[in-house]
Design a protein around this motif. Sequence first.
Motif, short mmCIF file in Angstrom:
data_model
loop_
_atom_site.label_atom_id
_atom_site.label_comp_id
_atom_site.label_asym_id
_atom_site.label_seq_id
_atom_site.Cartn_x
_atom_site.Cartn_y
_atom_site.Cartn_z
N LEU A 174 106.83 -108.26 28.19
CA LEU A 174 106.08 -107.03 27.92
C LEU A 174 106.59 -106.37 26.66
CD1 LEU A 174 105.85 -105.40 31.47
CD2 LEU A 174 104.62 -107.34 30.49
N LYS A 193 104.68 -101.35 32.77
CA LYS A 193 104.93 -101.83 34.13
C LYS A 193 103.82 -102.78 34.52
CE LYS A 193 107.40 -97.96 36.22
NZ LYS A 193 106.93 -96.60 35.91
N ILE A 194 104.21 -103.93 35.10
CA ILE A 194 103.21 -104.88 35.57
C ILE A 194 102.47 -104.27 36.76
CG2 ILE A 194 102.87 -107.15 36.62
CD1 ILE A 194 105.03 -108.19 34.85
N TRP A 215 99.33 -104.89 32.53
CA TRP A 215 100.41 -103.91 32.61
C TRP A 215 99.95 -102.55 32.12
CZ3 TRP A 215 101.32 -108.31 29.41
CH2 TRP A 215 101.26 -108.08 28.03
#
Length: 458
Positions: A174, A193-194, A215
């Motif tokens: 990410l 954040k996934i 995400w």
Amino acid sequence: MEFESGTQKQKGTFACLKMVALIALCLILISPAESFDPLDPTGNVTIRWDIMSWTSDGYLATVTLFNFQLYRNIMNPGWTLGWTWAKKEIIWAVMGAQATEQGDCAKFKLKIPHSCKRNPQVVDLLPGAPFNMQFTNCCRGGVLTSWGQNPSGAVSAFQIGVGLSGTSNKTVKLPKNFKLLGPGPGYSCGPAKIVPSTAILTDDRRRKMQALMSWNVTCTYSQFLASKNPSCCVSLSSFYSDKVTGCPPCACGCQNNNTCVTKDSKILQENATSPHRKSDITLTPKPLLQCTHHLCHVRVHWHLKDNYKDYWRVKIAIINFNYRLNFTDWSLVVQHPNLNNVTQVYSFEYMPLLPYESINDTGMFYGLKYYNDLLMEAGPKGNVQSEVLMKKDKNTFTLKQGWAFPRRVYFNGDECMLPPPDSYPMLPNSGHKLPTTITLMATYVVFTLFFHLVVTLF
Ligand SMILES: *[C@@H]1O[C@H](CO)[C@@H](O)[C@H](O)[C@H]1NC(C)=O
Ligand SMILES: *[C@@H]1O[C@H](CO)[C@@H](O)[C@H](O)[C@H]1NC(C)=O
Ligand SMILES: *[C@@H]1O[C@H](CO)[C@@H](O)[C@H](O)[C@H]1NC(C)=O
Ligand SMILES: *[C@@H]1O[C@H](CO)[C@@H](O)[C@H](O)[C@H]1NC(C)=O
Ligand SMILES: *[C@@H]1O[C@H](CO)[C@@H](O)[C@H](O)[C@H]1NC(C)=O
Ligand SMILES: *[C@@H]1O[C@H](CO)[C@@H](O)[C@H](O)[C@H]1NC(C)=O
Ligand SMILES: *[C@@H]1O[C@H](CO)[C@@H](O)[C@H](O)[C@H]1NC(C)=O
Ligand SMILES: CC(=O)N[C@H]1CO[C@H](CO)[C@@H](O)[C@@H]1O
């Protein structure tokens, strides 16, 4: 016009001081580190990346910005989204937006990437971008309305082709260090954040596509980060007193007091009205403020206009003092306990905001489309106004102790400075009778004229 006895006044002042101290304490406790807005506690800008397909060396993703803030829009010159790649990723192509810098792509020979920066910044395309560069919800110059005002204008999206990134949800890392540089500072973003992968409707809305990986990044606004001074202030007046409570002196800081201009200044004729050069569009125009004792960009005037048997009426005016800025889709948020019984709003739109479900004391005013949704630059046309009729709740309504004045006021999402409570217009013979009908009528006439002056002069 103030007939209060000394002791009463002292008591009042003391009570006010206590209140101010309490409010100040609350503000210190809740502000600035955590950018928390009590009138929009969940307000945020969410950026979602959805990987829609894998490519030979990376992926193709749709990036969507949602302005979930109830009343804070992202004005011209619009959003700029920045991040830092986790590995050595490059951007092959962008649709519906563009990276501001290509960076050093020297080691690519056959196909040259769109950007090789490790920390790229991406901006929306301007309206009228060529058709083959567009993408759904793109090309509004980065301008986003607030969610409360118009959810369909609060979304912006672009497509990005990324290379050297890994080609599966196990190898993609990410991006980090997201930054939402809007029309100015003020936003801070959390880590990506996934999230469960999103199902996206196709353009024709007939098919749902499942993302391969998604995400989210959440960014929040802090007025304190944006500027240490407010940018607007509130002045007050009422039908029962000829006292106008102006904005506090230097309410918006006096640093600019040597760059402001008077109404008849030559600069205005020469420069302010000259059309902006193309290259200026991406820069925030330097404000050119009219000289006032408060040096705010905007003043909101709250005039307590009428007190009927079952209703009362307030006149609201918003005055622009910036010669270089038109506010499109402006918004005014007001907190007052009687906003739960708004009966009529004459020439603004009104939307109750319910930050805490049980308390209906906050609402947003904004302009009527094509009528007054544009607050024009300072000058004769630089104001908008409306009246609000509210039904009295007999148990709480009072003209005493400044109850009829707003508790909080925000213009375009920034809190405006209110005058100190002990300077509010006082009831004559505080605690005794209200003025008779005849004096009421006389004052009505006087104040209608007077209001006009207040708007144009102060
Ligand atoms: C962002 O705003 C949306 C919409 O109000 C809300 O559902 C979400 O919980 C918010 N996110 C955060 C992290 O506060
Ligand atoms: C990665 O993809 C596989 C198969 O498509 C899926 O089962 C798995 O849950 C995904 N993992 C993550 C972290 O998204
Ligand atoms: C991710 O963002 C979307 C907004 O597009 C939101 O609906 C979803 O709730 C967010 N998920 C999380 C876990 O914040
Ligand atoms: C301008 O501001 C400075 C402080 O920032 C102050 O000392 C000065 O008196 C101000 N001048 C006027 C005309 O208000
Ligand atoms: C008008 O603008 C130009 C460039 O922005 C500036 O150099 C010039 O001094 C300005 N004129 C006045 C009278 O301020
Ligand atoms: C504000 O809008 C008016 C009307 O659209 C336009 O004539 C004027 O140039 C604009 N001013 C600025 C500073 O953009
Ligand atoms: C909040 O107040 C408005 C009027 O100002 C009213 O129309 C609305 O129904 C109220 N909402 C709730 C949940 O009480
Ligand atoms: C006088 C009056 O109509 N008061 C109402 C104001 O609004 C609240 C809730 O919205 C009602 O419960 C009151 O009856």
